[in-house]
Design an enzyme around this catalytic site. Structure first.
Site, PDB file in Angstrom:
ATOM      1  N   GLY A  27       0.786  -1.219   0.000  1.00  0.00           N
ATOM      2  CA  GLY A  27       0.000   0.000   0.000  1.00  0.00           C
ATOM      3  C   GLY A  27       0.819   1.270   0.000  1.00  0.00           C
ATOM      4  O   GLY A  27       2.034   1.262   0.228  1.00  0.00           O
ATOM      5  N   ASN A  28       0.138   2.380  -0.289  1.00  0.00           N
ATOM      6  CA  ASN A  28       0.742   3.704  -0.272  1.00  0.00           C
ATOM      7  C   ASN A  28      -0.351   4.745  -0.082  1.00  0.00           C
ATOM      8  O   ASN A  28      -1.495   4.538  -0.472  1.00  0.00           O
ATOM      9  CB  ASN A  28       1.566   3.979  -1.542  1.00  0.00           C
ATOM     10  CG  ASN A  28       1.025   3.252  -2.748  1.00  0.00           C
ATOM     11  OD1 ASN A  28       0.053   3.679  -3.340  1.00  0.00           O
ATOM     12  ND2 ASN A  28       1.635   2.126  -3.096  1.00  0.00           N
ATOM     13  N   GLY A  44       8.638   0.095   0.809  1.00  0.00           N
ATOM     14  CA  GLY A  44       9.257  -0.928   1.637  1.00  0.00           C
ATOM     15  C   GLY A  44       9.196  -0.743   3.134  1.00  0.00           C
ATOM     16  O   GLY A  44       9.962  -1.362   3.860  1.00  0.00           O
ATOM     17  N   THR A  72       7.469   5.447  -3.213  1.00  0.00           N
ATOM     18  CA  THR A  72       6.735   4.307  -3.727  1.00  0.00           C
ATOM     19  C   THR A  72       6.709   4.303  -5.250  1.00  0.00           C
ATOM     20  O   THR A  72       6.646   5.373  -5.877  1.00  0.00           O
ATOM     21  CB  THR A  72       5.291   4.286  -3.188  1.00  0.00           C
ATOM     22  OG1 THR A  72       4.565   3.245  -3.844  1.00  0.00           O
ATOM     23  CG2 THR A  72       4.576   5.604  -3.444  1.00  0.00           C
ATOM     24  N   GLU A  74       4.305   3.543  -6.916  1.00  0.00           N
ATOM     25  CA  GLU A  74       2.945   3.901  -7.312  1.00  0.00           C
ATOM     26  C   GLU A  74       2.712   5.416  -7.294  1.00  0.00           C
ATOM     27  O   GLU A  74       1.589   5.880  -7.484  1.00  0.00           O
ATOM     28  CB  GLU A  74       1.925   3.244  -6.369  1.00  0.00           C
ATOM     29  CG  GLU A  74       2.028   1.743  -6.261  1.00  0.00           C
ATOM     30  CD  GLU A  74       1.459   0.993  -7.456  1.00  0.00           C
ATOM     31  OE1 GLU A  74       1.280   1.618  -8.522  1.00  0.00           O
ATOM     32  OE2 GLU A  74       1.212  -0.203  -7.323  1.00  0.00           O
ATOM     33  N   HIS A  93      -4.188   3.812  -1.217  1.00  0.00           N
ATOM     34  CA  HIS A  93      -4.156   2.581  -2.017  1.00  0.00           C
ATOM     35  C   HIS A  93      -3.652   1.451  -1.128  1.00  0.00           C
ATOM     36  O   HIS A  93      -2.529   1.504  -0.625  1.00  0.00           O
ATOM     37  CB  HIS A  93      -3.250   2.735  -3.233  1.00  0.00           C
ATOM     38  CG  HIS A  93      -2.869   1.418  -3.854  1.00  0.00           C
ATOM     39  ND1 HIS A  93      -3.806   0.473  -4.210  1.00  0.00           N
ATOM     40  CD2 HIS A  93      -1.674   0.887  -4.152  1.00  0.00           C
ATOM     41  CE1 HIS A  93      -3.184  -0.589  -4.700  1.00  0.00           C
ATOM     42  NE2 HIS A  93      -1.882  -0.362  -4.669  1.00  0.00           N
TER      43      HIS A  93
END
Length: 193
Positions: A27-28, A44, A72, A74, A93
């Site tokens: 996720g982010n 990470g 990230t 993303e 997310h």
């Protein structure tokens, strides 16, 4: 102001982790902080252990303004949503198990089982499969950016809102709704409205 938002981002990340809406290092989460700038979680790092000094401040083109950790992969997806939707102030997310099961199956929620679907969750878009962090995934997200929630095929879920509180609340509602629908299917004899 930016420091307060970093702390808020960490607090919301911790809540997502405590509620089981994000696990491990997946996720982010981001908060828009300017016309071409956002705070975003690093790659990470478990969301339950984030501290404000770990948060990345970056431009939408990926240029890092502040932060020593890796952003990230993303980030491009977050940036593009902010560019397409000026009403969005925060993006979450994650890969919550029940809602991601719907995404894996390419299914939206039935709209006539729970009042929460039309009232709280809104329109769900399904973005086609593409590798995480890829330009193809950003293109798939663009196709359904007019939705209120995005299910990423074989991947996870994106929620957003005018602020991080709304983005978090929507993710929580999406996962709770997914669980309720799955439990209802086990019980059978669903009553539609």
């Amino acid at each position: 102001m930016v420091e307060d938002k970093k702390e808020l981002l960490c607090r919301i990340a911790g809540l997502l982790f405590q509620k089981g809406l994000v696990s491990g290092k997946d996720g982010n989460i981001s908060i828009k902080t300017g016309e071409d700038e956002m705070l975003i979680t690093p790659s990470g790092i478990c969301k339950g252990f984030l501290t404000p000094d770990m948060i990345i401040r970056q431009r939408f083109d990926g240029t890092i303004i502040e932060g020593s950790l890796k952003s990230t992969r993303e980030a491009g997806m977050h940036s593009r949503l902010y560019e397409l939707r000026p009403d969005i102030g925060a993006v979450v997310h994650t890969h919550p198990a029940a809602a991601t099961a719907f995404a894996v199956c390419g299914r939206k929620f039935p709209e006539n089982w729970l009042l929460e679907v039309p009232a709280l969750i809104g329109k769900i878009g399904i973005a086609g499969f593409a590798p995480a962090g890829s330009a193809e995934l950003v293109a798939e997200v663009e196709k359904v950016a007019d939705s209120d929630v995005i299910f990423l095929q074989n991947h996870g879920v994106i929620t957003y809102g005018p602020d991080i509180y709304e983005a978090f609340s929507r993710m929580d509602a999406v996962e709770n709704t997914a669980k309720t629908i799955l439990y209802s299917q086990i019980l059978g004899d669903v009553r539609e409205f």
